[in-house]
Design a protein around this motif. Structure first.
Motif, PDB file in Angstrom:
ATOM      1  N   THR A 246     -16.024 -10.812  -2.475  1.00 14.03           N
ATOM      2  CA  THR A 246     -14.745 -10.571  -3.133  1.00 14.03           C
ATOM      3  C   THR A 246     -14.034 -11.880  -3.439  1.00 14.03           C
ATOM      4  O   THR A 246     -14.130 -12.848  -2.682  1.00 14.03           O
ATOM      5  CB  THR A 246     -13.827  -9.668  -2.279  1.00 14.03           C
ATOM      6  N   PHE A 247     -13.297 -11.863  -4.559  1.00 13.64           N
ATOM      7  CA  PHE A 247     -12.480 -13.002  -4.969  1.00 13.64           C
ATOM      8  C   PHE A 247     -11.060 -12.505  -5.225  1.00 13.64           C
ATOM      9  O   PHE A 247     -10.876 -11.455  -5.855  1.00 13.64           O
ATOM     10  CB  PHE A 247     -13.037 -13.643  -6.242  1.00 13.64           C
ATOM     11  N   ASP A 248     -10.078 -13.263  -4.763  1.00 18.53           N
ATOM     12  CA  ASP A 248      -8.680 -12.839  -4.859  1.00 18.53           C
ATOM     13  C   ASP A 248      -7.877 -13.667  -5.859  1.00 18.53           C
ATOM     14  O   ASP A 248      -8.185 -14.839  -6.103  1.00 18.53           O
ATOM     15  CB  ASP A 248      -7.988 -12.998  -3.498  1.00 18.53           C
TER      16      ASP A 248
ATOM     17  N   ASN B 116       2.934  -9.145  -7.999  1.00 20.16           N
ATOM     18  CA  ASN B 116       3.467 -10.506  -7.857  1.00 20.16           C
ATOM     19  C   ASN B 116       2.964 -11.275  -6.645  1.00 20.16           C
ATOM     20  O   ASN B 116       3.395 -12.390  -6.401  1.00 20.16           O
ATOM     21  CB  ASN B 116       4.998 -10.446  -7.792  1.00 20.16           C
ATOM     22  N   HIS B 117       2.051 -10.668  -5.887  1.00 19.69           N
ATOM     23  CA  HIS B 117       1.448 -11.326  -4.721  1.00 19.69           C
ATOM     24  C   HIS B 117       2.481 -11.645  -3.634  1.00 19.69           C
ATOM     25  O   HIS B 117       2.420 -12.670  -2.975  1.00 19.69           O
ATOM     26  CB  HIS B 117       0.710 -12.602  -5.134  1.00 19.69           C
ATOM     27  N   TYR B 118       3.439 -10.748  -3.444  1.00 16.01           N
ATOM     28  CA  TYR B 118       4.375 -10.913  -2.341  1.00 16.01           C
ATOM     29  C   TYR B 118       3.705 -10.503  -1.034  1.00 16.01           C
ATOM     30  O   TYR B 118       2.841  -9.617  -1.012  1.00 16.01           O
ATOM     31  CB  TYR B 118       5.614 -10.034  -2.536  1.00 16.01           C
ATOM     32  N   ASN B 119       4.141 -11.119   0.064  1.00 14.33           N
ATOM     33  CA  ASN B 119       3.770 -10.639   1.385  1.00 14.33           C
ATOM     34  C   ASN B 119       4.471  -9.286   1.565  1.00 14.33           C
ATOM     35  O   ASN B 119       5.699  -9.206   1.616  1.00 14.33           O
ATOM     36  CB  ASN B 119       4.239 -11.633   2.451  1.00 14.33           C
ATOM     37  N   MET B 120       3.709  -8.226   1.641  1.00 16.49           N
ATOM     38  CA  MET B 120       4.295  -6.890   1.593  1.00 16.49           C
ATOM     39  C   MET B 120       5.113  -6.555   2.830  1.00 16.49           C
ATOM     40  O   MET B 120       6.111  -5.839   2.758  1.00 16.49           O
ATOM     41  CB  MET B 120       3.196  -5.855   1.351  1.00 16.49           C
ATOM     42  N   GLN B 121       4.716  -7.087   3.968  1.00 14.51           N
ATOM     43  CA  GLN B 121       5.515  -6.854   5.172  1.00 14.51           C
ATOM     44  C   GLN B 121       6.858  -7.569   5.080  1.00 14.51           C
ATOM     45  O   GLN B 121       7.903  -7.013   5.439  1.00 14.51           O
ATOM     46  CB  GLN B 121       4.749  -7.305   6.415  1.00 14.51           C
ATOM     47  N   ASP B 122       6.839  -8.805   4.589  1.00 20.31           N
ATOM     48  CA  ASP B 122       8.106  -9.534   4.409  1.00 20.31           C
ATOM     49  C   ASP B 122       8.994  -8.830   3.397  1.00 20.31           C
ATOM     50  O   ASP B 122      10.217  -8.767   3.554  1.00 20.31           O
ATOM     51  CB  ASP B 122       7.843 -10.970   3.941  1.00 20.31           C
ATOM     52  N   TYR B 123       8.393  -8.330   2.340  1.00 24.69           N
ATOM     53  CA  TYR B 123       9.138  -7.662   1.267  1.00 24.69           C
ATOM     54  C   TYR B 123       9.963  -6.502   1.814  1.00 24.69           C
ATOM     55  O   TYR B 123      11.121  -6.297   1.426  1.00 24.69           O
ATOM     56  CB  TYR B 123       8.148  -7.159   0.216  1.00 24.69           C
ATOM     57  N   VAL B 124       9.379  -5.782   2.759  1.00 22.81           N
ATOM     58  CA  VAL B 124      10.072  -4.621   3.321  1.00 22.81           C
ATOM     59  C   VAL B 124      10.929  -4.993   4.529  1.00 22.81           C
ATOM     60  O   VAL B 124      12.121  -4.676   4.583  1.00 22.81           O
ATOM     61  CB  VAL B 124       9.056  -3.524   3.716  1.00 22.81           C
ATOM     62  N   TYR B 125      10.339  -5.689   5.500  1.00 23.35           N
ATOM     63  CA  TYR B 125      11.006  -5.851   6.784  1.00 23.35           C
ATOM     64  C   TYR B 125      11.939  -7.069   6.853  1.00 23.35           C
ATOM     65  O   TYR B 125      12.886  -7.064   7.636  1.00 23.35           O
ATOM     66  CB  TYR B 125       9.965  -5.917   7.903  1.00 23.35           C
ATOM     67  N   LYS B 126      11.680  -8.085   6.049  1.00 24.99           N
ATOM     68  CA  LYS B 126      12.576  -9.248   6.038  1.00 24.99           C
ATOM     69  C   LYS B 126      13.575  -9.192   4.893  1.00 24.99           C
ATOM     70  O   LYS B 126      14.747  -9.514   5.054  1.00 24.99           O
ATOM     71  CB  LYS B 126      11.764 -10.549   5.950  1.00 24.99           C
ATOM     72  N   ASN B 127      13.095  -8.788   3.723  1.00 29.97           N
ATOM     73  CA  ASN B 127      13.956  -8.782   2.537  1.00 29.97           C
ATOM     74  C   ASN B 127      14.659  -7.448   2.316  1.00 29.97           C
ATOM     75  O   ASN B 127      15.380  -7.274   1.330  1.00 29.97           O
ATOM     76  CB  ASN B 127      13.140  -9.157   1.299  1.00 29.97           C
ATOM     77  N   LYS B 128      14.404  -6.512   3.237  1.00 38.00           N
ATOM     78  CA  LYS B 128      15.159  -5.255   3.285  1.00 38.00           C
ATOM     79  C   LYS B 128      14.987  -4.363   2.054  1.00 38.00           C
ATOM     80  O   LYS B 128      15.902  -3.645   1.679  1.00 38.00           O
ATOM     81  CB  LYS B 128      16.659  -5.536   3.507  1.00 38.00           C
ATOM     82  N   HIS B 129      13.819  -4.425   1.412  1.00 40.17           N
ATOM     83  CA  HIS B 129      13.521  -3.438   0.382  1.00 40.17           C
ATOM     84  C   HIS B 129      12.944  -2.197   1.045  1.00 40.17           C
ATOM     85  O   HIS B 129      12.430  -2.255   2.157  1.00 40.17           O
ATOM     86  CB  HIS B 129      12.510  -3.991  -0.628  1.00 40.17           C
ATOM     87  N   THR B 130      13.008  -1.090   0.357  1.00 39.67           N
ATOM     88  CA  THR B 130      12.384   0.116   0.885  1.00 39.67           C
ATOM     89  C   THR B 130      10.900   0.127   0.537  1.00 39.67           C
ATOM     90  O   THR B 130      10.448  -0.596  -0.369  1.00 39.67           O
ATOM     91  CB  THR B 130      13.042   1.382   0.299  1.00 39.67           C
TER      92      THR B 130
ATOM     93  N   PRO C  40      -8.154   0.262 -11.417  1.00 40.77           N
ATOM     94  CA  PRO C  40      -8.602  -0.178 -10.093  1.00 40.77           C
ATOM     95  C   PRO C  40      -8.570   0.951  -9.069  1.00 40.77           C
ATOM     96  O   PRO C  40      -7.627   1.745  -9.033  1.00 40.77           O
ATOM     97  CB  PRO C  40      -7.582  -1.268  -9.722  1.00 40.77           C
ATOM     98  N   THR C  41      -9.600   1.007  -8.246  1.00 40.60           N
ATOM     99  CA  THR C  41      -9.667   2.031  -7.208  1.00 40.60           C
ATOM    100  C   THR C  41      -9.672   1.442  -5.801  1.00 40.60           C
ATOM    101  O   THR C  41      -9.697   2.187  -4.816  1.00 40.60           O
ATOM    102  CB  THR C  41     -10.927   2.905  -7.380  1.00 40.60           C
ATOM    103  N   THR C  42      -9.669   0.113  -5.685  1.00 36.22           N
ATOM    104  CA  THR C  42      -9.599  -0.531  -4.379  1.00 36.22           C
ATOM    105  C   THR C  42      -8.530  -1.620  -4.408  1.00 36.22           C
ATOM    106  O   THR C  42      -8.204  -2.161  -5.468  1.00 36.22           O
ATOM    107  CB  THR C  42     -10.953  -1.134  -3.952  1.00 36.22           C
ATOM    108  N   PHE C  43      -8.015  -1.951  -3.232  1.00 34.78           N
ATOM    109  CA  PHE C  43      -6.846  -2.832  -3.121  1.00 34.78           C
ATOM    110  C   PHE C  43      -7.058  -3.869  -2.019  1.00 34.78           C
ATOM    111  O   PHE C  43      -7.670  -3.565  -0.980  1.00 34.78           O
ATOM    112  CB  PHE C  43      -5.611  -1.988  -2.791  1.00 34.78           C
ATOM    113  N   ALA C  44      -6.535  -5.083  -2.229  1.00 38.11           N
ATOM    114  CA  ALA C  44      -6.523  -6.114  -1.193  1.00 38.11           C
ATOM    115  C   ALA C  44      -5.092  -6.568  -0.967  1.00 38.11           C
ATOM    116  O   ALA C  44      -4.344  -6.838  -1.918  1.00 38.11           O
ATOM    117  CB  ALA C  44      -7.385  -7.309  -1.595  1.00 38.11           C
ATOM    118  N   TYR C  45      -4.694  -6.662   0.295  1.00 35.77           N
ATOM    119  CA  TYR C  45      -3.342  -7.102   0.639  1.00 35.77           C
ATOM    120  C   TYR C  45      -3.158  -8.592   0.375  1.00 35.77           C
ATOM    121  O   TYR C  45      -3.980  -9.410   0.815  1.00 35.77           O
ATOM    122  CB  TYR C  45      -3.075  -6.869   2.118  1.00 35.77           C
ATOM    123  N   PRO C  46      -2.060  -8.977  -0.301  1.00 32.24           N
ATOM    124  CA  PRO C  46      -1.718 -10.398  -0.369  1.00 32.24           C
ATOM    125  C   PRO C  46      -1.502 -10.947   1.042  1.00 32.24           C
ATOM    126  O   PRO C  46      -0.823 -10.315   1.860  1.00 32.24           O
ATOM    127  CB  PRO C  46      -0.413 -10.412  -1.172  1.00 32.24           C
TER     128      PRO C  46
END
Length: 252
Positions: free
Chosen positions: A39-41, A96-110, A133-139
């Motif tokens: 895989t390549f990201d 946008n390749h955001y860190n998804m945990q930060d997006y929710v838990y630090k930046n207070k998005h839902t 696309p049918t598969t996903f990779a976490y940033p």
């Protein structure tokens, strides 16, 4: 009496499939072969395109997890389409390749905000250009069980990163995977070539499939896999009759 009829009917279906070349049974047999998912990201379209001849020469079928599709130029979209036409999987890596945990838990998005802006918006853009696309990779590999569960509404599998010293975590069955833990092979991973070959040997011995993660090829950056390492992988795969799978194939 009813149970005997059901069992007999099922047996007839099995026999019919065996004699008629039922694709379902053929596919199961094919995917039992040990192999590799390369895989390549990210959005390294120009780099990947330049190395298509190298991948072709080794009969590689890779998975490219795409992010920042909203910033692609028409020329980059043309190159991505050619990558797809060479038999590679075009998968998804968020918008946008955001860190998804930060997006929710630090930046207070839902979480709904996250899915709408980073998943649904990006998929819509790609769908409009003929990519589904049918598969996903976490940033950054930033995931948790809740995100995994929600993303499985959109994708057959999600890929995180193997940040442990347990390399075997990256060797998975050749079917029915939902969460993959890819092993980094870029220079930034600080892995030795013998470690990479060792896990390939483990996949062969255990009739499994190893999932590798890279970014670009031979660019000189720390997020680049060297030509030497790729060639060593290709050599082992060929000499040991391993198969190249896409992430979608081992997620069926």
């Amino acid at each position: 009496m009813a149970k005997k009829v059901v069992v007999a009917s099922f047996a007839l279906v099995i026999i019919a499939c065996l004699f008629s070349g039922c694709k379902k049974f053929e596919k199961v047999g094919h995917l039992q072969d040990p192999g590799i998912v390369l895989t390549f990201d990210d959005d390294r379209i120009d780099n990947w395109y330049n190395y298509l001849p190298l991948l072709d020469s080794a009969n590689v079928r890779a998975t490219f997890y795409i992010c920042k599709y909203n910033r692609f130029t028409p020329e980059q979209k043309r190159k991505l389409n050619e990558i797809k036409n060479h038999g590679h999987e075009i998968a998804f890596h968020s918008l946008n390749h955001y860190n998804m945990q930060d997006y929710v838990y630090k930046n207070k998005h839902t979480i709904d905000d996250l899915m709408r802006c980073e998943i649904e918006a990006g998929l819509k853009m790609m769908n409009q250009d003929g990519y589904y696309p049918t598969t996903f990779a976490y940033p950054y590999g930033a995931h948790n069980g809740l995100f995994d569960k929600i993303l499985m509404r959109y994708f057959k599998s999600v890929r995180a990163l193997n940040g442990t010293q347990d390399f075997s975590k990256s060797v998975v069955p050749t079917q029915h995977n939902d969460v993959l833990y890819g092993l980094g092979i870029d220079k930034s991973s600080n892995r030795r070539d013998q470690d990479v070959i060792s896990i390939l040997q483990s996949a062969k011995n255990n009739n499994g499939c190893v999932v590798f993660v890279a970014h670009d090829i031979n660019s000189g950056s720390k997020y680049s896999v060297t030509l030497h390492r790729l060639q060593e992988i290709f050599k082992f795969v060929k000499e040991n009759n391993l198969k190249y799978y896409t992430a979608a194939e081992i997620s069926e």
